[in-house]
Design an enzyme around this catalytic site. Structure first.
Site, PDB file in Angstrom:
ATOM      1  N   LYS A   1       7.273   2.386  18.636  1.00 39.50           N
ATOM      2  CA  LYS A   1       7.297   3.795  18.230  1.00 39.50           C
ATOM      3  C   LYS A   1       7.770   4.675  19.392  1.00 39.50           C
ATOM      4  O   LYS A   1       8.568   5.595  19.205  1.00 39.50           O
ATOM      5  CB  LYS A   1       5.910   4.215  17.758  1.00 39.50           C
ATOM      6  CG  LYS A   1       5.467   3.491  16.478  1.00 39.50           C
ATOM      7  CD  LYS A   1       3.980   3.707  16.214  1.00 39.50           C
ATOM      8  CE  LYS A   1       3.525   2.989  14.954  1.00 39.50           C
ATOM      9  NZ  LYS A   1       2.048   2.923  14.864  1.00 39.50           N
TER      10      LYS A   1
ATOM     11  N   GLY B   1       2.814   7.776  11.384  1.00 39.46           N
ATOM     12  CA  GLY B   1       2.437   7.907   9.969  1.00 39.46           C
ATOM     13  C   GLY B   1       2.798   9.239   9.359  1.00 39.46           C
ATOM     14  O   GLY B   1       3.970   9.598   9.243  1.00 39.46           O
TER      15      GLY B   1
ATOM     16  N   THR C   1       0.813  -1.216   0.000  1.00 40.39           N
ATOM     17  CA  THR C   1       0.000   0.000   0.000  1.00 40.39           C
ATOM     18  C   THR C   1       0.844   1.262   0.000  1.00 40.39           C
ATOM     19  O   THR C   1       0.611   2.183  -0.782  1.00 40.39           O
ATOM     20  CB  THR C   1      -0.887   0.029   1.268  1.00 40.39           C
ATOM     21  OG1 THR C   1      -1.331  -1.293   1.549  1.00 40.39           O
ATOM     22  CG2 THR C   1      -2.084   0.927   1.067  1.00 40.39           C
ATOM     23  N   VAL C   2       1.847   1.291   0.874  1.00 38.57           N
ATOM     24  CA  VAL C   2       2.666   2.499   0.998  1.00 38.57           C
ATOM     25  C   VAL C   2       3.574   2.657  -0.225  1.00 38.57           C
ATOM     26  O   VAL C   2       3.650   3.741  -0.826  1.00 38.57           O
ATOM     27  CB  VAL C   2       3.509   2.464   2.293  1.00 38.57           C
ATOM     28  CG1 VAL C   2       4.375   3.713   2.398  1.00 38.57           C
ATOM     29  CG2 VAL C   2       2.606   2.344   3.519  1.00 38.57           C
TER      30      VAL C   2
ATOM     31  N   GLY D   1      -2.166   4.336   7.019  1.00 39.00           N
ATOM     32  CA  GLY D   1      -2.778   4.468   5.707  1.00 39.00           C
ATOM     33  C   GLY D   1      -1.708   4.683   4.662  1.00 39.00           C
ATOM     34  O   GLY D   1      -0.695   5.329   4.910  1.00 39.00           O
TER      35      GLY D   1
ATOM     36  N   VAL E   1       7.032   6.535  12.731  1.00 38.07           N
ATOM     37  CA  VAL E   1       6.282   6.886  13.943  1.00 38.07           C
ATOM     38  C   VAL E   1       5.140   7.828  13.573  1.00 38.07           C
ATOM     39  O   VAL E   1       5.370   8.872  12.966  1.00 38.07           O
ATOM     40  CB  VAL E   1       7.191   7.561  14.992  1.00 38.07           C
ATOM     41  CG1 VAL E   1       6.393   7.927  16.239  1.00 38.07           C
ATOM     42  CG2 VAL E   1       8.368   6.664  15.349  1.00 38.07           C
TER      43      VAL E   1
ATOM     44  N   GLY F   1     -10.324  -3.124   7.896  1.00 33.58           N
ATOM     45  CA  GLY F   1      -8.909  -3.062   7.521  1.00 33.58           C
ATOM     46  C   GLY F   1      -8.070  -2.215   8.462  1.00 33.58           C
ATOM     47  O   GLY F   1      -6.914  -1.918   8.179  1.00 33.58           O
TER      48      GLY F   1
ATOM     49  N   SER G   1       3.244   1.495  -3.214  1.00 31.50           N
ATOM     50  CA  SER G   1       2.491   1.843  -4.420  1.00 31.50           C
ATOM     51  C   SER G   1       2.063   3.304  -4.386  1.00 31.50           C
ATOM     52  O   SER G   1       2.125   4.005  -5.405  1.00 31.50           O
ATOM     53  CB  SER G   1       1.258   0.936  -4.557  1.00 31.50           C
ATOM     54  OG  SER G   1       1.668  -0.400  -4.760  1.00 31.50           O
TER      55      SER G   1
ATOM     56  N   GLU H   1      10.748   9.387   8.949  1.00 30.35           N
ATOM     57  CA  GLU H   1       9.551  10.097   9.412  1.00 30.35           C
ATOM     58  C   GLU H   1       8.331   9.194   9.487  1.00 30.35           C
ATOM     59  O   GLU H   1       7.510   9.315  10.401  1.00 30.35           O
ATOM     60  CB  GLU H   1       9.267  11.279   8.469  1.00 30.35           C
ATOM     61  CG  GLU H   1       8.163  12.199   8.905  1.00 30.35           C
ATOM     62  CD  GLU H   1       8.452  12.843  10.250  1.00 30.35           C
ATOM     63  OE1 GLU H   1       7.930  12.306  11.246  1.00 30.35           O
ATOM     64  OE2 GLU H   1       9.189  13.841  10.319  1.00 30.35           O
TER      65      GLU H   1
END
Lengths: 440, 440
Positions: free
Chosen positions: B207, B136, B14-15, B304, B134, B189, B17, B131
């Site tokens: 974190k 997001g 996800t990240v 996300g 921690v 999700g 892409s 970055e």
């Protein structure tokens, strides 16, 4: 270890003194972190002999900050004098032209001359850092300029003036009038002897114009901000807002619309449950809505010597950590030549909800007339409230409060104008825009 | 214009892409801002042929991320595979050793191996940016590492796990049980099929350990975090908290005490009116208390694909804006050799208020016994509440809730142990620490 970074400070008021103390007392810590020493080699201020609680021995004194900027043995010129024109502008210009980095907390100077200073910095291969110019200690400039790189910003809004937020918070919390809270803010040092610049919204407008440039990649356009201050916010407005589920905040808002970019500063209704409504007293907060990141909110101390000095020190440390001649960090987020002209979206085309408070004579048909005028202008109402007369009086004007669904400024002005024409209002209508926010 | 910055991405979930799309679709914007192009020249992922909605034509494919890190024609290795060990660790190590900058979102790897990776980056003169590891999209690493330079941090605390905050928010808002909310989070999700790592607090602990190092200049000590998850928080606890004016949040907290540094992850009572209590759903937030700046709070999306990719992109852009060979930005805020050993303050010496919920048999003298045990341990009570039996039942166990003034963990454990010894409790006592926060 690389050579020490030599800095000159112009202005030794609250912020300058706090910075002087921080750099001298934390010399070793800063050297460890930055990989080089940071040394204050020159200062300039109004009075050489004022007792500031620290010694200026061994530091070169300059009566003239412009001479210091041009001639002193410094790598960084720290401008903490304030004021949009000279000597601050002349000094910053001289420093950049002489190939010195400039760090400044001067929002007025940047709002007026930021683009030309940014160009000068670029052409001389030096940095222009100004974290402290907007929202004091909150690192919003760095977030916008660095962290959000690649994002398109849709909207940025915030509480950017601690004086106004203190007054509004105190009115709401303690049921006090505007004048009383302003006087108190002055006693506590939160407001200037001449508070006009703060309470009329101009300070917020300066800061907003800088954020707008960073957010949208446009030239700074401080004169193109629509500005209303908080001087006509009454305790009645605050009570009415509270009853309807809102808090009143002085917000600076910039957003993209179909016709350009709106920049507005005005008292704003925000839902009580929103994060921004929780920001009280002299605290500042900024919310950024960006297309990749989403919504980011930063809050913290927006003023005060130490908090502002912390932001200045961060800027100085960024320069200390980089290596001379090898920076590429355009002051306004992209090269000044790439900044787009600012295209103003007129306030008349602003879209949103409105709070409208009307003092009306108690005549038959007044309610129907108000409702008709709103309908005639295509405005639909979310709620309409008639408030009892103060103290249960049997006659005298009554207050009618309308909350509209999303509509436009021009429709609201037209409807309110028509209502005024009917002759049953006593006093000016109060119109306060409602800002859409994320619920907390 | 300087040569293009060539990057290789390992991991196209996800990240990865989202990052690939952002860099390719915003190529010109990024080039304008950074003064050079950013070009993806290599990728590595599990499946070459999966349909990700974009083409990998013209990009070198590597089956082995370690080979890509070592051999590909790249300036920056972006590690988005996750997992504390190999291949992520081997690849990051190979990239740094080969003189490539590394950008990673991998908190588990940093929590375990962050100091050695930071040393390797320094000794090779390259950057290690993280970055996204921690909170997001929230730029907390940059704030700590750069903006707060020169400050001493007193405390840092935050909501660092969106899954837990979603579950607690949903329980509180909609009066639902833990299991139901967890199942829903999994459907949406927000929670993994195996949610243990999140809900037992380990993700937050990873974190937190990174933030602790940045805040206090100490070596990362992920195994020294005191951890309690949220699995035993009941809807009754949430109701009781609400009645007493609190919300329950899973916080990670690090602070300096007289004996060392406390690192704690546990369900925490925070006043309803505090800013942190307003942080709901999957949103994260971090509050930093620093001696010059004061209190800074950052909140935004903690997870996300897009939000995380935004943070990774900011890290990549920072490298693009700097000039090769001239960076001095130690990964953990100061040179790895200058990091102090972590000195743990034991949880037994933690000081603060406590919420204690006891299910007691309704016997004469129980109240007096509880009050005596607290007094015997020198604990003074802010409030004591006896709740009616559910449904107004005439007998069965009753719930007694105590809120203590500031005391210590060891006193509370001793008192609760003594109360358990009396034999009138049914079920385990619930003990939840109260965290002091600034009121909103």
């Amino acid at each position: 270890m690389t050579d020490a970074l030599k800095i000159g400070i112009a202005g030794l008021g609250t912020v300058g003194s706090a910075l002087f103390r921080a750099i001298t007392t934390r010399h070793n810590m800063l050297a460890d972190i930055c990989g080089r020493e940071i040394v204050i080699t020159a200062v300039s201020a109004r009075s050489r002999n004022r007792d500031r609680g620290f010694s200026l021995d061994g530091v070169n004194w300059y009566d003239d900050p412009v001479a210091m900027a041009r001639e002193a043995d410094i790598d960084v010129f720290v401008e903490l004098m304030g004021g949009e024109g000279d000597p601050a502008l002349a000094a910053a210009t001289a420093a950049l032209a002489a190939g010195r980095h400039v760090v400044t907390a001067n929002k007025a100077m940047l709002a007026r001359h930021g683009v030309e200073l940014a160009k000068l910095a670029e052409s001389n291969g030096v940095l222009l850092n100004f974290e402290a110019a907007v929202a004091g200690g909150i690192p919003v400039i760095k977030a916008m300029r660095e962290s959000l790189t690649g994002n398109s910003v849709q909207r940025i809004y915030g509480i950017l003036n601690g004086t106004c937020n203190y007054i509004l918070t105190r009115m709401q919390r303690d049921n006090l009038g505007f004048a009383e809270c302003l006087a108190e803010a002055q006693r506590l040092g939160y407001a200037e002897a001449d508070p006009a610049f703060d309470i009329e919204g101009n300070d917020t407008a300066h800061k907003l114009s800088i954020l707008t440039s960073l957010a949208f990649g446009t030239q700074i356009a401080a004169d193109e901000v629509y500005v209303e201050g908080i001087t006509n916010i009454s305790i009645d407005d605050i009570h009415a807002a509270d009853e309807l589920g809102y808090r009143i905040k002085l917000l600076g808002v910039a957003l993209k619309t179909g016709t350009g970019i709106e920049q507005r500063v005005h008292p704003t209704m925000v839902p009580k449950g929103s994060m921004i409504a929780q920001v009280e007293g002299v605290t500042n907060a900024v919310t950024i809505e960006a297309d990749i990141l989403g919504e980011l909110m930063l809050s913290g101390p927006g003023a005060g010597g130490d908090a502002t000095a912390s932001a200045v020190l961060g800027d100085v440390a960024d320069i200390a950590k980089s290596r001379p001649g090898h920076q590429h960090a355009p002051a306004l987020g992209r090269p000044a030549a790439k900044l787009e002209p600012y295209q103003r979206a007129q306030i008349q085309s602003h879209e949103g909800g409105y709070f409208i408070s009307l003092k009306v004579d108690d005549r038959a048909g007044v309610f129907a007339s108000i409702a008709t005028k709103m309908a005639d202008n295509g405005i639909s109402l979310e709620s309409i409230v008639q408030r009892a007369r103060p103290g249960g009086a049997a006659d005298g004007p009554q207050t009618v409060i309308l909350v509209t669904h999303a509509t436009t400024e021009s429709k609201v002005r037209s409807a309110v104008g028509a209502i005024k024409g009917e002759g049953y209002l006593s006093g000016e209508p109060q119109v306060i825009r409602i800002e859409r926010t994320r619920e907390g």
